[in-house]
Write a protein that holds these residues in place. Structure first.
Motif, PDB file in Angstrom:
ATOM      1  N   PHE A 122       0.818  -1.210   0.000  1.00 44.08           N
ATOM      2  CA  PHE A 122       0.000   0.000   0.000  1.00 44.08           C
ATOM      3  C   PHE A 122       0.857   1.267   0.000  1.00 44.08           C
ATOM      4  CE2 PHE A 122       0.637  -1.080   4.495  1.00 44.08           C
ATOM      5  CZ  PHE A 122       1.091   0.128   5.019  1.00 44.08           C
ATOM      6  N   GLY A 123       0.211   2.375  -0.390  1.00 44.22           N
ATOM      7  CA  GLY A 123       0.843   3.684  -0.331  1.00 44.22           C
ATOM      8  C   GLY A 123       0.262   4.518   0.802  1.00 44.22           C
ATOM      9  N   GLY A 124       0.783   5.735   0.947  1.00 41.92           N
ATOM     10  CA  GLY A 124       0.332   6.620   2.013  1.00 41.92           C
ATOM     11  C   GLY A 124       1.433   7.536   2.502  1.00 41.92           C
ATOM     12  N   GLY A 125       2.337   7.906   1.591  1.00 40.89           N
ATOM     13  CA  GLY A 125       3.390   8.845   1.963  1.00 40.89           C
ATOM     14  C   GLY A 125       4.399   8.281   2.930  1.00 40.89           C
ATOM     15  N   LEU A 142       0.429  -6.747   2.709  1.00 40.90           N
ATOM     16  CA  LEU A 142       1.307  -6.754   3.871  1.00 40.90           C
ATOM     17  C   LEU A 142       1.405  -5.388   4.528  1.00 40.90           C
ATOM     18  CD1 LEU A 142       4.373  -5.374   3.044  1.00 40.90           C
ATOM     19  CD2 LEU A 142       4.268  -7.346   1.495  1.00 40.90           C
ATOM     20  N   ASN A 143       1.615  -5.406   5.825  1.00 40.95           N
ATOM     21  CA  ASN A 143       1.947  -4.205   6.585  1.00 40.95           C
ATOM     22  C   ASN A 143       3.460  -4.018   6.626  1.00 40.95           C
ATOM     23  OD1 ASN A 143      -0.620  -3.353   7.312  1.00 40.95           O
ATOM     24  ND2 ASN A 143      -0.568  -4.284   9.339  1.00 40.95           N
ATOM     25  N   VAL A 187       5.172 -14.851  -8.654  1.00 38.72           N
ATOM     26  CA  VAL A 187       4.779 -13.771  -7.742  1.00 38.72           C
ATOM     27  C   VAL A 187       4.943 -12.422  -8.436  1.00 38.72           C
ATOM     28  CG1 VAL A 187       5.264 -12.597  -5.563  1.00 38.72           C
ATOM     29  CG2 VAL A 187       5.366 -15.107  -5.698  1.00 38.72           C
ATOM     30  N   THR A 188       3.880 -11.639  -8.414  1.00 40.70           N
ATOM     31  CA  THR A 188       3.909 -10.254  -8.911  1.00 40.70           C
ATOM     32  C   THR A 188       3.677  -9.321  -7.735  1.00 40.70           C
ATOM     33  OG1 THR A 188       2.986 -10.919 -11.050  1.00 40.70           O
ATOM     34  CG2 THR A 188       2.843  -8.578 -10.473  1.00 40.70           C
ATOM     35  N   VAL A 189       4.546  -8.339  -7.566  1.00 37.11           N
ATOM     36  CA  VAL A 189       4.325  -7.320  -6.544  1.00 37.11           C
ATOM     37  C   VAL A 189       3.701  -6.104  -7.213  1.00 37.11           C
ATOM     38  CG1 VAL A 189       6.115  -8.037  -4.920  1.00 37.11           C
ATOM     39  CG2 VAL A 189       6.707  -6.506  -6.782  1.00 37.11           C
ATOM     40  N   MET A 190       2.783  -5.467  -6.501  1.00 37.56           N
ATOM     41  CA  MET A 190       2.063  -4.318  -7.049  1.00 37.56           C
ATOM     42  C   MET A 190       1.896  -3.286  -5.950  1.00 37.56           C
ATOM     43  SD  MET A 190      -1.729  -4.383  -8.805  1.00 37.56           S
ATOM     44  CE  MET A 190      -2.436  -2.986  -9.662  1.00 37.56           C
ATOM     45  N   GLY A 191       2.093  -2.024  -6.290  1.00 42.38           N
ATOM     46  CA  GLY A 191       1.926  -0.979  -5.294  1.00 42.38           C
ATOM     47  C   GLY A 191       1.725   0.364  -5.948  1.00 42.38           C
ATOM     48  N   GLU A 192       1.072   1.246  -5.230  1.00 40.80           N
ATOM     49  CA  GLU A 192       0.793   2.599  -5.718  1.00 40.80           C
ATOM     50  C   GLU A 192       1.438   3.623  -4.801  1.00 40.80           C
ATOM     51  OE1 GLU A 192      -1.421   6.432  -5.818  1.00 40.80           O
ATOM     52  OE2 GLU A 192      -1.413   4.946  -4.191  1.00 40.80           O
ATOM     53  N   SER A 193       1.975   4.693  -5.390  1.00 40.28           N
ATOM     54  CA  SER A 193       2.584   5.787  -4.640  1.00 40.28           C
ATOM     55  C   SER A 193       3.749   5.276  -3.794  1.00 40.28           C
ATOM     56  CB  SER A 193       1.521   6.483  -3.780  1.00 40.28           C
ATOM     57  OG  SER A 193       2.006   7.698  -3.262  1.00 40.28           O
ATOM     58  N   ALA A 194       3.662   5.382  -2.465  1.00 39.84           N
ATOM     59  CA  ALA A 194       4.733   4.867  -1.612  1.00 39.84           C
ATOM     60  C   ALA A 194       4.910   3.371  -1.809  1.00 39.84           C
ATOM     61  CB  ALA A 194       4.437   5.178  -0.148  1.00 39.84           C
TER      62      ALA A 194
END
Length: 562
Positions: A168-171, A202-203, A251-258
């Motif tokens: 996840f993102g969030g600065g 994941l956290n 396995v593919t990792v994916m995330g936005e921003s941070a």
């Protein structure tokens, strides 16, 4: 009689719930037994929530890499207690940016506050799930995939499903693994008889807990601890995902921003010197971070944090209760004075991040054996552009505040050559705000996708999200679109959402994005072509990040080199 009938109904409901709970599957992780938290009959999805992947990062483990959990097989863990890492949000983001962005989009003067230091800080009510002991992950898996892996001593690799890991993102200061529901994305992966995917979220530690850096930490801790959290969780996936029906080699990792920025740091981890990454593919959406070319630049931030705790050393901070650190972190980030920044984030530490990722990509120091998809939004920078950018010298003020060590020659090149005060539209903007927004968007977000395209020899897939106003983060509801849920109201075109999910899930499954309802998704190629996702259509076009500005930023000429 009604009272008695009510008691009977209640008893039946309790018995039914208990019966369902006993039927939920249990996975033996070796160090613990973990039972699915729920099963959705409609979607056919098991939800394994709050699986511990690391020991609590508290006490002496603060600001150090994560370690394996201790063995605890005395009980069956159900993940019923939610877990999120301590959160923090800067006041510029909550109290100024929303109204300023709206004023720019609507073309009306902004009359709101601009002075961050004038705001008084009032602690918010903490989320009851907040805890330093937050290194957990969630797994959502279709029943048919999960069942194939059960009651077998050995599961053939071709019987396991591809895996999508969401960061996840969030600065780098807020967010958690459970913010987005993967239901719509997984259901899309099953349409047309496709095999479907296993979803993992994941956290990782946030704010001061995950990103503290500086010379005072060197030798008595680890900078970029959160990057090590992510790596540890990805290694966990590689070792354990087969128990849930997932294929550790797909396995593919994916995330936005941070999240996307974190993935770019994972791709360039250790300068590529420690073998392949624990994943095979990556989807990076608006990968972003504020570049900090050496961790000593964060020493003042570290000392400020220690001062808020009323201690003078890292060792003393490790002995404090969580509540003190959580409060200090929330206050420090909230009072961030540099508009558009979040106080914390990844830094060049000489180890995990030996240089800025863009420079490592330029030098060939990264994992070359990955399949890559990148995406950015057409107006990435506006949400981080300060209100003073309405002034004629707004960009000059921004450069001086955000890049204080920049040379006069570099500043002149930025403001007169790369982003001149020409508002004809020739340079991609027609206002002073647009000029500053493009500069921030390039430096922090968009150019990071260009670096990856060129590093992988243009053998990538790229798209641009252009649904107006196309600001940062606007694409996330499309990625996780699920009909009937509250976030679906943020989706103006369900067609675009469906096509995006088709592209993402097919890329996870086959390495090639495609959709039965959307156009062919061609590779980036030597011509630098991407798919432009508009409100009413999807078209191929020249990638606007393929420009001299990004090539200049990648070289790091805006900061002194030793």
């Amino acid at each position: 009689m009604d009272f008695l009938r009510g008691r009977v109904v209640l008893l039946v409901l309790v018995l039914v719930s208990a019966c369902i709970a006993t039927r939920l599957p249990i996975v033996d992780l070796g160090y613990e037994l973990h039972q699915a938290y729920s099963y959705n009959e409609t979607s056919g999805l098991y939800n394994f929530s709050n699986i511990r992947y690391a020991a609590p990062p508290v006490g002496n483990l603060r600001w150090r890499p994560p370690v394996a959990p201790t063995v605890n097989r005395s009980v069956v863990h159900t993940g019923s207690r939610g877990r999120i890492c301590p959160q923090a949000t800067p006041m510029w983001e909550t109290d100024i940016a929303p109204d300023f962005v709206v004023s720019v989009i609507e073309g009306v003067p902004y009359t709101g506050p601009t002075n961050i230091s004038s705001f008084s800080y009032t602690p918010g009510t903490p989320d009851p799930r907040t805890t330093e002991d937050c290194l957990f992950l969630d797994i959502v898996v279709p029943k048919k995939i999960f069942d194939r892996s059960q009651n077998k001593t050995s599961v053939p690799e071709n019987a396991t499903a591809p895996v999508l890991v969401w960061i996840f993102g969030g600065g780098y200061t807020s967010g958690d693994k459970s913010e987005e529901s993967p239901t719509g994305l997984i259901e899309r992966s099953l349409k047309g008889g496709k095999e479907g995917i296993v979803f993992v979220a994941l956290n990782y530690r946030l704010g001061a807990f995950g990103w503290l850096a500086g010379s005072s930490l060197t030798g008595n801790g680890t900078a970029n601890a959160a990057l090590y959290d992510q790596r540890f969780a990805l290694d966990w996936v590689y070792k354990n995902i087969h128990l849930f029906g997932g294929n550790p080699n797909r396995v593919t990792v994916m995330g936005e921003s941070a999240g996307g920025g974190s993935i770019e740091h994972q791709i360039t981890a250790f300068g590529g010197s420690r073998g392949p990454a624990p994943f095979q593919q990556a989807i990076l959406q608006s990968p972003g971070w504020y570049p900090v070319p050496e961790q000593d630049e964060q020493e003042d931030t570290l000392q400020e944090f220690l001062g808020l705790l009323n201690v003078s050393t890292i060792a003393q901070a490790r002995s404090l209760p969580s509540s003190d650190l959580i409060a200090a972190n929330a206050y420090q980030v909230a009072k961030t004075q540099l508009y558009g920044t979040f106080k914390y984030g990844p830094v060049v530490d000489g180890v995990f991040a030996p240089e800025l990722p863009g420079m490592l990509l330029l030098e060939g120091r990264f994992d070359h054996n990955l399949s890559i998809m990148v995406g950015h939004n057409a107006n990435e920078g506006l949400a981080f552009t300060p209100p003073y950018s309405v002034e004629s010298d707004g960009l000059e003020l921004l450069i001086k505040s955000h890049l204080p060590e920049i040379s006069a020659n570099a500043e002149n090149y930025i403001t007169n050559v790369l982003y001149p005060a020409n508002y004809s539209g020739l340079y991609g903007y027609n206002t002073t705000v647009g000029r500053s927004a493009l500069t921030i968007g390039d430096l922090v977000f968009s150019c990071n996708t260009d670096y990856l395209n060129r590093a992988y020899g243009n053998d990538t897939y790229a798209y641009m999200f252009s649904i107006p106003p196309a600001i940062h983060g606007q694409d996330v509801p499309y990625t996780f679109y699920t009909p009937g849920v509250s976030s679906a109201s943020d989706v103006e075109s369900t067609y675009i959402a469906d096509v995006m999910q088709d592209y993402f899930t097919s890329f996870v499954e086959t390495g090639v994005p495609n959709s039965t309802i959307g156009p062919v998704f061609e590779k980036y190629g030597a011509r630098g072509r991407l798919l432009n996702l508009g409100l009413t259509n999807i078209t191929a076009m020249q990638d606007p990040t393929r420009n001299p500005r990004c090539k200049w930023w990648q070289k790091g000429l805006y900061f002194p080199h030793n």
